[in-house]
Design an enzyme around this catalytic site. Structure first.
Site, mmCIF file in Angstrom:
data_model
loop_
_atom_site.group_PDB
_atom_site.id
_atom_site.type_symbol
_atom_site.label_atom_id
_atom_site.label_comp_id
_atom_site.label_asym_id
_atom_site.label_seq_id
_atom_site.Cartn_x
_atom_site.Cartn_y
_atom_site.Cartn_z
ATOM 1 N NE ARG A 43 1.057 10.397 9.030
ATOM 2 C CZ ARG A 43 0.110 11.325 8.987
ATOM 3 N NH1 ARG A 43 -0.516 11.571 7.856
ATOM 4 N NH2 ARG A 43 -0.199 12.019 10.052
ATOM 5 C CG ASN B 59 0.541 11.416 14.273
ATOM 6 O OD1 ASN B 59 1.567 12.054 14.472
ATOM 7 N ND2 ASN B 59 -0.282 11.680 13.273
ATOM 8 N N GLY B 60 1.433 12.572 17.393
ATOM 9 C CA GLY B 60 1.181 13.835 18.070
ATOM 10 C C GLY B 60 2.179 14.077 19.178
ATOM 11 C CE LYS C 211 10.824 20.828 -2.707
ATOM 12 N NZ LYS C 211 10.159 21.905 -2.156
ATOM 13 C CE LYS D 72 4.430 15.241 0.533
ATOM 14 N NZ LYS D 72 5.219 16.083 -0.380
#
Length: 609
Positions: free
Chosen positions: A27, A99-100, A486, A604
């Protein structure tokens, strides 16, 4: 976007926090930190720039020990990766992880400066710490101070807060960002993803939007935004924590690529008979909703968006119903004209993608028939807020560059196309052909993965390259888009994808001997057209790398490298031709020496705008 862990236990929690951060590093990995209340009721803070191992080394040199603490791994939004910007952020006796994004932090910052608070970071999160401290200084309890503080915030947040004057409890809340509580025996935890806590518990409470909670060693109390007590279900998870290990593979990405035969079996299991789709897998309300569907709107981001673009061909070709596909970050900010009886479909690996979740919420006011999500994470926000869901069953995907999530999304979308198509243009014979082909897919994927050594050899030609062009026609155009994504994600080679028929409208100007051209060439009705397009490349000295059906009559020569793939049914081509592009990107990244699983500047689960 960032990762949060918190713990209240009868033992030293530093090891729990650090292990949780390692499991959440997908993350964000710009910086990491922990804050622990020690035996003297003082907050011990340790921070490090870069990956969690740097924080672990720092803590080993000067251990922080205690029975209550919070931790954070950061993906930078406000302020560059630096110690002063790393979480946790403190204000006197308060420490906060977040988070945010707090959108009105600048205005709050100015007010707090006027009140005498000093700022040492460039982040929006430091505002949270000072704001909570301010309300405590007004005589409020920690829980009430948190409630009052969040009423002043605009934006999204999941928070973990500790107070050295209250050394037995941790308070937490969420709005627009995910948060779970892990339930233990004489110890309890919080995290932004249950994966962070699988080493200590398999029981979780998923906080709802606006919930505020108080967690201690022996108790969990949950309240709504008005501090009215509420009950939330305790869920027990059964999937093994060992799924997050690399096993025999050097990188998570390699492991996840090679898991695809099995995870596709998982996606199909229990959803097909020998010749038919078992529609009940979409839920008890699905059939009545599907009966009314006259069109489909797909909204997604990144790789999931590419899956939606593939599905558009299927919906319109096989099912005979119109399908629109849009990037979630664009959809949510424009006025939408909704066609009657349109099914709103979201696609997301994590179920917490902020733009996709916001688009789903906006769709409920816009007049769509219903919302269906294709997702990989049970109990995620988007699953809980959708009318219908189909889980991809891909298992944890740790590598930032999505692989198995993409192919399982395509399989799940194909099941949805069949469900809707049988009500429109799809005959019983058509359905049988599609279902029989799907049963063959896992083995075909395994056959393509066996070509890995040849693809590894091919990757050497990209060692000194800085640009690449990917080409496809029809349903293979979004596959080419995914291949280009990718390559750029993990090798940092600039890559673009074009419909091969558009070469003459601009991209041919880029073609020379230093520009590798990657083409996907199944033996379909557009093969002849594609060959003509590739001759245009060859005539200008371009170096071709063609992934072709073994019966398509491509030949390797000095300017063309051909890798033959097994012949597949047209309905399976999008999934099968994705595999060599994933492997090529992986091996090129190894040649380039980049960080395969944690490419720079990315994370992610994109849980911020």
């Amino acid at each position: 976007m960032c990762g949060i862990v918190g713990a209240a236990a009868q033992r030293n929690v530093s090891g729990i926090l650090l292990e949780g951060l390692k499991r959440l590093e997908y993350r964000g990995y710009d910086s990491a930190g922990i804050a622990i209340i020690d035996n003297q009721n003082a907050i011990q803070v340790r921070k490090a720039v870069g990956k969690v191992v740097n924080l672990e080394n720092s803590n080993n040199e000067q251990p922080a020990k205690g029975r209550l603490g919070i931790a954070h791994t950061r993906w930078a939004t406000h302020g560059k990766p630096a110690l002063n910007n790393a979480h946790p952020h403190t204000s006197s006796n308060i420490a906060v992880v977040h988070n945010g994004i707090i959108e009105n932090y600048q205005e709050l910052r100015e007010v707090l400066i006027g009140r005498g608070y000093e700022f040492v970071s460039e982040t929006d999160t430091e505002v949270i710490a000072h704001q909570i401290h301010y309300f405590i200084a007004q005589g409020n309890d920690l829980l009430i101070a948190l409630q009052k503080a969040i009423q002043t915030f605009e934006g999204a947040y999941a928070l973990g807060v500790i107070d050295s004057n209250n050394p037995e409890r941790l308070v937490t809340t969420r709005s627009g960002s995910p948060l779970v509580i892990g339930v233990g025996i004489e110890e309890n935890f919080i995290a932004s993803d249950q994966m962070a806590l699988r080493q200590v518990t398999d029981r979780f409470i998923y906080l709802e939007e606006g919930d505020i909670a108080e967690v201690s060693t022996n108790s969990i109390a949950i309240y709504d935004e008005n501090l009215k007590p509420v009950e939330r279900e305790v869920c027990t998870l059964n999937e093994g924590a060992e799924q997050s290990d690399k096993g025999e593979y050097r990188h998570y990405m390699a492991k996840e690529i090679h898991e695809q035969p099995q995870v596709i079996k998982n996606t199909l299991q229990g959803r097909l008979s020998k010749t038919k789709l078992l529609e009940a897998v979409f839920g008890t309300e699905a059939s009545s909703i599907f009966d009314a569907v006259e069109g489909v709107q797909i909204v997604a981001c990144g790789t999931s968006y590419h899956a939606g673009l593939v599905a558009k061909y299927w919906f319109e070709d096989w099912a005979g119903i119109p399908c629109q596909v849009e990037v979630a970050s664009e959809f949510r900010y424009r006025k939408v004209s909704v066609q009657k009886n349109t099914l709103f479909v979201t696609i997301t690996q994590s179920g917490e993608t902020a733009d996709t979740l916001a688009a789903l919420r906006a769709s409920k006011e816009a007049g769509y028939l219903a919302g269906l999500t294709i997702c990989n994470v049970p109990n995620s926000s988007i699953v809980r807020e959708s009318d219908l869901c189909l889980m991809t069953q891909a298992g944890p995907e740790i590598g930032v560059a999505s692989t198995k999530a993409f192919t399982t999304q395509l399989v799940a979308l194909q099941l949805l196309v069949i469900a809707l198509g049988r009500r429109h243009a799809l005959s019983e014979k058509d359905e049988e052909e599609l279902v029989v082909a799907l049963h063959q897919l896992p083995q075909l994927i395994a056959d393509v993965l066996a070509l890995d050594p040849k693809i590894e050899k091919m990757s050497q030609a990209f060692a000194e390259k800085n640009h690449a062009l990917f080409l496809g026609r029809g349903v293979q155009y979004p596959v080419a888009m995914e291949g280009a994504l990718k390559l750029k994600e993990i090798s940092y080679i600039h890559a673009e994808a074009y419909p091969a028929g558009e070469l003459k409208h601009g991209p041919l100007a880029l073609v020379d001997s230093d520009m590798p051209i990657v083409a996907v060439a199944p033996n379909d009705e557009l093969l002849g057209k594609l060959k003509s397009n590739l001759e245009e490349v060859q005539a200008r000295g371009g170096k071709l790398f063609v992934f072709a059906d073994k019966d398509s009559d491509f030949q390797t020569d000095s300017d063309t490298t051909v890798l033959n793939l097994p012949h597949v049914a047209p309905s399976l081509a999008a999934m099968v031709y994705t595999l060599p592009l994933q492997l090529l990107s992986y091996h090129v990244a190894l040649v380039k020496g980049t960080d395969v699983d944690q490419p720079r500047n990315l994370a992610k689960s994109v849980t911020v705008e």
